[in-house]
Design a protein around this motif. Structure first.
Motif, PDB file in Angstrom:
ATOM      1  N   SER A 116      15.851  60.914 -39.625  1.00 10.92           N
ATOM      2  CA  SER A 116      16.739  61.328 -40.720  1.00 10.92           C
ATOM      3  C   SER A 116      17.599  62.518 -40.310  1.00 10.92           C
ATOM      4  O   SER A 116      18.774  62.603 -40.668  1.00 10.92           O
ATOM      5  CB  SER A 116      15.907  61.680 -41.960  1.00 10.92           C
ATOM      6  OG  SER A 116      15.058  62.785 -41.715  1.00 10.92           O
ATOM      7  N   SER A 119      20.673  61.533 -38.428  1.00  9.65           N
ATOM      8  CA  SER A 119      21.764  61.049 -39.271  1.00  9.65           C
ATOM      9  C   SER A 119      22.520  62.202 -39.923  1.00  9.65           C
ATOM     10  O   SER A 119      23.718  62.086 -40.202  1.00  9.65           O
ATOM     11  CB  SER A 119      21.232  60.086 -40.342  1.00  9.65           C
ATOM     12  OG  SER A 119      20.593  60.779 -41.404  1.00  9.65           O
ATOM     13  N   ASN A 122      24.957  63.370 -36.922  1.00 11.36           N
ATOM     14  CA  ASN A 122      25.804  62.436 -36.168  1.00 11.36           C
ATOM     15  C   ASN A 122      26.907  61.818 -37.019  1.00 11.36           C
ATOM     16  O   ASN A 122      27.577  60.883 -36.588  1.00 11.36           O
ATOM     17  CB  ASN A 122      24.951  61.333 -35.516  1.00 11.36           C
ATOM     18  CG  ASN A 122      24.384  60.336 -36.522  1.00 11.36           C
ATOM     19  OD1 ASN A 122      24.757  60.325 -37.692  1.00 11.36           O
ATOM     20  ND2 ASN A 122      23.477  59.489 -36.072  1.00 11.36           N
ATOM     21  N   ASP A 125      25.047  58.364 -39.789  1.00 15.91           N
ATOM     22  CA  ASP A 125      24.560  57.041 -39.386  1.00 15.91           C
ATOM     23  C   ASP A 125      23.056  57.094 -39.108  1.00 15.91           C
ATOM     24  O   ASP A 125      22.609  57.845 -38.234  1.00 15.91           O
ATOM     25  CB  ASP A 125      25.284  56.549 -38.137  1.00 15.91           C
ATOM     26  CG  ASP A 125      26.762  56.306 -38.381  1.00 15.91           C
ATOM     27  OD1 ASP A 125      27.119  55.945 -39.523  1.00 15.91           O
ATOM     28  OD2 ASP A 125      27.563  56.479 -37.439  1.00 15.91           O
ATOM     29  N   TYR A 126      22.296  56.293 -39.844  1.00 16.96           N
ATOM     30  CA  TYR A 126      20.849  56.246 -39.662  1.00 16.96           C
ATOM     31  C   TYR A 126      20.509  55.050 -38.772  1.00 16.96           C
ATOM     32  O   TYR A 126      20.716  53.894 -39.150  1.00 16.96           O
ATOM     33  CB  TYR A 126      20.132  56.120 -41.002  1.00 16.96           C
ATOM     34  CG  TYR A 126      18.623  56.167 -40.907  1.00 16.96           C
ATOM     35  CD1 TYR A 126      17.934  57.339 -41.177  1.00 16.96           C
ATOM     36  CD2 TYR A 126      17.884  55.041 -40.532  1.00 16.96           C
ATOM     37  CE1 TYR A 126      16.537  57.393 -41.084  1.00 16.96           C
ATOM     38  CE2 TYR A 126      16.506  55.078 -40.426  1.00 16.96           C
ATOM     39  CZ  TYR A 126      15.840  56.262 -40.703  1.00 16.96           C
ATOM     40  OH  TYR A 126      14.469  56.309 -40.600  1.00 16.96           O
ATOM     41  N   TYR A 127      19.988  55.350 -37.583  1.00 22.05           N
ATOM     42  CA  TYR A 127      19.619  54.308 -36.627  1.00 22.05           C
ATOM     43  C   TYR A 127      18.114  54.103 -36.627  1.00 22.05           C
ATOM     44  O   TYR A 127      17.344  55.044 -36.854  1.00 22.05           O
ATOM     45  CB  TYR A 127      20.064  54.694 -35.217  1.00 22.05           C
ATOM     46  CG  TYR A 127      21.548  54.625 -34.998  1.00 22.05           C
ATOM     47  CD1 TYR A 127      22.159  53.435 -34.583  1.00 22.05           C
ATOM     48  CD2 TYR A 127      22.352  55.740 -35.206  1.00 22.05           C
ATOM     49  CE1 TYR A 127      23.527  53.369 -34.376  1.00 22.05           C
ATOM     50  CE2 TYR A 127      23.723  55.682 -35.005  1.00 22.05           C
ATOM     51  CZ  TYR A 127      24.306  54.491 -34.589  1.00 22.05           C
ATOM     52  OH  TYR A 127      25.657  54.436 -34.397  1.00 22.05           O
ATOM     53  N   LEU A 150      22.000  50.139 -36.169  1.00 25.30           N
ATOM     54  CA  LEU A 150      22.420  50.951 -37.312  1.00 25.30           C
ATOM     55  C   LEU A 150      21.878  50.322 -38.594  1.00 25.30           C
ATOM     56  O   LEU A 150      22.171  49.164 -38.902  1.00 25.30           O
ATOM     57  CB  LEU A 150      23.946  51.043 -37.350  1.00 25.30           C
ATOM     58  CG  LEU A 150      24.549  51.831 -38.517  1.00 25.30           C
ATOM     59  CD1 LEU A 150      24.090  53.276 -38.489  1.00 25.30           C
ATOM     60  CD2 LEU A 150      26.074  51.748 -38.474  1.00 25.30           C
ATOM     61  N   LYS A 153      23.935  54.129 -44.005  1.00 25.08           N
ATOM     62  CA  LYS A 153      24.705  55.368 -44.048  1.00 25.08           C
ATOM     63  C   LYS A 153      24.020  56.312 -45.033  1.00 25.08           C
ATOM     64  O   LYS A 153      23.713  55.934 -46.162  1.00 25.08           O
ATOM     65  CB  LYS A 153      26.142  55.075 -44.519  1.00 25.08           C
ATOM     66  CG  LYS A 153      27.111  56.221 -44.321  1.00 25.08           C
ATOM     67  CD  LYS A 153      27.587  56.321 -42.890  1.00 25.08           C
ATOM     68  CE  LYS A 153      28.703  57.365 -42.752  1.00 25.08           C
ATOM     69  NZ  LYS A 153      29.124  57.518 -41.348  1.00 25.08           N
ATOM     70  N   THR A 154      23.767  57.550 -44.579  1.00 29.33           N
ATOM     71  CA  THR A 154      23.073  58.504 -45.448  1.00 29.33           C
ATOM     72  C   THR A 154      24.030  59.498 -46.093  1.00 29.33           C
ATOM     73  O   THR A 154      23.910  59.790 -47.284  1.00 29.33           O
ATOM     74  CB  THR A 154      22.002  59.275 -44.655  1.00 29.33           C
ATOM     75  OG1 THR A 154      22.612  59.907 -43.522  1.00 29.33           O
ATOM     76  CG2 THR A 154      20.901  58.342 -44.176  1.00 29.33           C
ATOM     77  N   SER A 160      28.262  65.969 -43.090  1.00 26.37           N
ATOM     78  CA  SER A 160      27.582  66.176 -41.820  1.00 26.37           C
ATOM     79  C   SER A 160      28.157  67.377 -41.079  1.00 26.37           C
ATOM     80  O   SER A 160      27.410  68.190 -40.520  1.00 26.37           O
ATOM     81  CB  SER A 160      27.703  64.911 -40.947  1.00 26.37           C
ATOM     82  OG  SER A 160      27.138  65.107 -39.668  1.00 26.37           O
TER      83      SER A 160
END
Length: 362
Positions: A116, A119, A122, A125-127, A150, A153-154, A160
């Protein structure tokens, strides 16, 4: 993201906030005084963070916990993953929301938090986290690439960027100062959690950080469970985790070809000069070929021919001669151990064995 915070908020920390039937204290019992939103994060001010949690509300707070993957399996390629323990919005009272807001009274795994956090920095983006990037066979052939997946999206890139700037301030101006590495812009966040049962003086401290701050390439997360400190007051300091983080990053960043680009701060120059002097003495040796350690000769001069020094134990190990290595037993056994030098089949030309081909980019 929700418009609840604009960045212009102000808070006043008096060292404690009364919520429900509880007096919940800040780490600074005297109080931080007036705090901006950015300064609240830099100082890790519990009072300000509790007020932020109240502004957000338990429904939105719980929604974002789920959005960031807390309380759920990440799907990492490791066995035995845990889900963690969370309140849901229905069971979360005012005091639980307050303590959750500054990171206590719920459990997450290191993998959940690291995924988390990535994300956050970056662009949102949560991978899916993973350990293995590529699989190669013994002959050097690439079998499989584990490409990034991917999942969701958080947050937005705009949020960010704000978070990265705030966490840069944590290291440069706030509680994460001991995590700084000379020549690098590093961002991060400290963590201190009191373990159950409360009042036993047992703490879990942590630091998670990234570099470079403007274009993150690497994240490092360190947790120390009950630091070996003189008392519970000093045990509750995240400086233990920060020092470990710093030492890891000093080695990791040059290895990853991430080089220092910033001027070394005045308060770090003495430390850097001492480290460089020690490294030069270790690598170059002292006068007259000495190592600088108790005037001993260099390792190359003291290791007898036919021996190697075990890097783990420091012991000198006798290596087998060519004749000893070739007098293997059946099935490629050398002294009861499978030989790493020779297989089960005799080489076509025993006099001049061919060298195995090395894979490109192993």
């Amino acid at each position: 993201e929700t418009g609840t915070l604009t960045g212009g908020e102000g808070y006043t920390c008096g060292g404690m906030l009364h919520i429900g039937d509880h007096d919940i204290h800040c780490s600074n019992r005297e109080g931080h005084g007036p705090q901006s939103l950015k300064r609240s994060l830099e100082n890790s001010c519990n009072v300000a963070l509790m007020q932020i949690g109240q502004s957000l509300g338990k429904e939105e707070f719980s929604r974002y916990q789920k959005l960031f993957g807390f309380g759920e399996f990440t799907g990492i390629d490791l066995p035995g993953e845990a889900q963690g323990l969370l309140y849901d919005a229905e069971s979360m009272d005012a005091a639980s929301l307050a303590t959750n807001a500054f990171g206590q009274n719920f459990n997450v795994t290191m993998t959940q938090l690291c995924a988390s956090f990535c994300s956050l920095i970056n662009g949102g983006d949560y991978y899916k986290p993973h350990v293995v990037r590529q699989i190669w066979d013994k002959n050097g052939n690439l079998i499989e690439n584990k490409n990034p997946v991917l999942l969701k999206k958080t947050i937005s890139k705009e949020t960010s960027d704000i978070i990265k700037d705030y966490m840069l301030g944590v290291v440069q101006e706030g509680t994460g100062a001991k995590a700084g590495v000379a020549g690098y812009d590093i961002g991060g966040k400290t963590g201190t959690a009191e373990k159950q049962p409360r009042g036993n003086g047992k703490y879990l401290v942590s630091f998670i950080g990234f570099a470079p701050a403007d274009n993150p390439q690497v994240v490092c997360y360190v947790v120390v469970d009950e630091p070996n400190a003189a008392d519970h007051i000093t045990q509750a300091s995240s400086s233990y985790a920060q020092e470990i983080f710093k030492n890891i990053m000093k080695e990791a960043m040059p290895y990853l070809n991430i080089y220092a680009t910033e001027e070394i701060p005045e308060d770090m120059r003495e430390e850097v000069e001492a480290e460089n002097a020690a490294k030069a003495e270790q690598e170059g040796g002292g006068e007259d070929g000495e190592t600088g350690e108790e005037g001993e000769d260099s390792e190359e001069a003291t290791v007898p021919e036919g021996y190697l020094t075990d890097p783990n134990t420091g012991e000198q190990v006798k290596m087998p001669t060519e004749e000893e290595a070739r007098s293997r037993e059946e099935d490629g056994i050398l002294g009861g151990i499978e030989s790493p030098l020779f297989g089960n089949e005799e080489p076509e030309n025993p006099q001049e064995p061919e060298s195995p081909e090395e894979p490109e980019n192993p």
